[in-house]
Design a protein around this motif. Structure first.
Motif, PDB file in Angstrom:
ATOM      1  N   ALA A   1      -6.976  13.016   8.236  1.00 56.62           N
ATOM      2  CA  ALA A   1      -7.746  12.401   9.751  1.00 56.62           C
ATOM      3  C   ALA A   1      -8.214  10.726   9.881  1.00 56.62           C
ATOM      4  O   ALA A   1      -8.137  10.158  10.227  1.00 56.62           O
ATOM      5  N   GLN A   2      -9.460  10.984   8.542  1.00 62.34           N
ATOM      6  CA  GLN A   2     -10.201   9.792   8.271  1.00 62.34           C
ATOM      7  C   GLN A   2      -9.403   8.772   7.570  1.00 62.34           C
ATOM      8  O   GLN A   2      -9.628   7.157   7.453  1.00 62.34           O
ATOM      9  N   GLN A   3      -8.067   9.287   6.981  1.00 63.79           N
ATOM     10  CA  GLN A   3      -7.322   7.662   5.987  1.00 63.79           C
ATOM     11  C   GLN A   3      -6.533   7.099   7.324  1.00 63.79           C
ATOM     12  O   GLN A   3      -6.962   5.838   7.316  1.00 63.79           O
ATOM     13  N   LEU A   4      -6.279   7.926   8.463  1.00 64.54           N
ATOM     14  CA  LEU A   4      -5.307   7.339   9.506  1.00 64.54           C
ATOM     15  C   LEU A   4      -6.075   6.215   9.851  1.00 64.54           C
ATOM     16  O   LEU A   4      -5.787   5.434  11.186  1.00 64.54           O
ATOM     17  N   LEU A   5      -7.281   7.034  10.352  1.00 65.22           N
ATOM     18  CA  LEU A   5      -8.472   5.930  10.871  1.00 65.22           C
ATOM     19  C   LEU A   5      -8.447   4.647  10.457  1.00 65.22           C
ATOM     20  O   LEU A   5      -8.729   3.098  10.626  1.00 65.22           O
ATOM     21  N   LEU A   6      -9.159   4.630   9.023  1.00 64.03           N
ATOM     22  CA  LEU A   6      -9.641   3.921   8.166  1.00 64.03           C
ATOM     23  C   LEU A   6      -7.881   2.494   8.260  1.00 64.03           C
ATOM     24  O   LEU A   6      -8.171   1.521   8.244  1.00 64.03           O
ATOM     25  N   HIS A   7      -7.226   3.337   7.963  1.00 64.45           N
ATOM     26  CA  HIS A   7      -6.014   2.585   7.665  1.00 64.45           C
ATOM     27  C   HIS A   7      -5.542   1.822   8.437  1.00 64.45           C
ATOM     28  O   HIS A   7      -5.056   0.784   9.266  1.00 64.45           O
ATOM     29  N   THR A   8      -5.399   2.104   9.765  1.00 60.03           N
ATOM     30  CA  THR A   8      -5.311   1.583  11.370  1.00 60.03           C
ATOM     31  C   THR A   8      -6.049   0.666  11.673  1.00 60.03           C
ATOM     32  O   THR A   8      -5.986  -0.041  12.503  1.00 60.03           O
ATOM     33  N   GLU A   9      -7.498   0.555  11.661  1.00 56.31           N
ATOM     34  CA  GLU A   9      -8.172  -0.658  12.153  1.00 56.31           C
ATOM     35  C   GLU A   9      -8.724  -1.402  10.774  1.00 56.31           C
ATOM     36  O   GLU A   9      -8.181  -2.572  11.227  1.00 56.31           O
ATOM     37  N   TRP A  10      -8.173  -1.243   8.882  1.00 63.13           N
ATOM     38  CA  TRP A  10      -8.043  -1.867   9.166  1.00 63.13           C
ATOM     39  C   TRP A  10      -6.668  -3.406   8.273  1.00 63.13           C
ATOM     40  O   TRP A  10      -6.907  -4.007   8.635  1.00 63.13           O
ATOM     41  N   LEU A  11      -5.470  -2.531   8.856  1.00 65.18           N
ATOM     42  CA  LEU A  11      -5.014  -3.413   9.240  1.00 65.18           C
ATOM     43  C   LEU A  11      -4.873  -4.203  10.318  1.00 65.18           C
ATOM     44  O   LEU A  11      -4.058  -4.731  10.591  1.00 65.18           O
ATOM     45  N   GLU A  12      -5.351  -2.877  11.836  1.00 59.80           N
ATOM     46  CA  GLU A  12      -5.133  -4.626  12.666  1.00 59.80           C
ATOM     47  C   GLU A  12      -5.915  -5.827  12.406  1.00 59.80           C
ATOM     48  O   GLU A  12      -5.660  -6.915  12.691  1.00 59.80           O
TER      49      GLU A  12
END
Length: 273
Positions: A211-222
């Protein structure tokens, strides 16, 4: 909302992050139940997840695979291209443009006033490709950009004029950057990322690496998507992008093994089985 609070990523963005990390290049599809379970850990309801899956199928990003009474979702060729581009921007291109050659790519266009949707789509593609508006109908990006690839599928090629150019006196590079790009806003987004993630209690459910990985990658890609990769020599000395990238990579590496083990327990199949 304070700058240090966690933003609310869209359900589709979270799902694309999952697909980019755990489906891209692996030749497999994930069950709707597993997607619902994973996104549920991030507070996304079942209805929102199902609606997003259906919308992504309609948009040609996902394709359904039926196995008995179960439905699985795999990537289309279009989605693989989009996700591969995002992966390259994160891991290959990076956020620091230290070797700019001084050349710009210019795009001029003129569309009928009634083409609002087409204009919106074109501007979105240009922003994703690193362009900013110099003046009405004229956009610029530092460095070489494959404009034909960036606008592929829009059907607007005959309305575009593309050039390579350099800045000449009395125009200054910093003037172009300030006019075409909101430099303080770009830096502010990186500082906001650092406030949220460069801390002992980063966002997301503690102990849930996936879950934390998905939050991190989603914000970083944005962040990466909205960063036009401006030449480092013309940015402020305290530009926060490199530090933010270091934090992202550190956290991503910390959670990767546990997240992979968690993802391996999900219900996935090879689409061709």
């Amino acid at each position: 909302m304070t700058s240090a609070e966690e933003p609310e990523p869209r359900t589709q963005s979270l799902l694309l992050s999952f697909c980019g990390i755990h489906l891209l290049g692996r030749g497999r599809a994930v069950s709707s139940g597993s997607v619902i379970e994973v996104l549920g850990r991030l507070g996304v309801g079942e209805g929102a997840t199902r609606s997003t899956l259906n919308r992504m199928v309609r948009r040609g990003l996902l394709e359904r695979h039926q196995r008995g009474r179960k439905t699985y979702f795999g990537l289309t060729g279009h989605a693989e291209g989009v996700l591969a581009d995002g992966r390259d921007r994160i891991w290959s291109t990076g956020v620091v443009n230290a070797d700019w050659d001084g050349q710009w790519t210019l795009v001029g266009f003129s569309l009928p006033d009634s083409w609002r949707s087409e204009r919106h789509d074109l501007r979105s593609r240009l922003i994703w490709a690193g362009f900013g508006p110099l003046q009405n109908g004229l956009w610029a990006a530092p460095g070489p950009v494959d404009v034909a690839q960036a606008v592929e599928g829009l059907g607007l090629e005959s309305h575009l004029r593309v050039f390579r150019a350099s800045v000449l006196p009395p125009t200054q590079v910093r003037e172009v950057l300030e006019q075409a790009f909101d430099v303080p806003a770009i830096g502010g987004r990186y500082r906001g990322f650092l406030e949220r993630w460069d801390r002992t209690d980063p966002p997301g459910p503690d102990g849930d690496a996936l879950a934390q990985q998905l939050l991190l990658h989603t914000e970083w890609l944005e962040l990466v998507r909205r960063d036009p990769h401006l030449p480092a020599e013309y940015l402020p000395a305290d530009w926060p992008a490199a530090r933010a990238e270091s934090v992202f990579r550190g956290l991503s590496g910390r959670w990767q093994r546990s997240a992979d083990l968690s993802a391996a327990k999900l219900d996935m199949v090879a689409p061709e089985d």
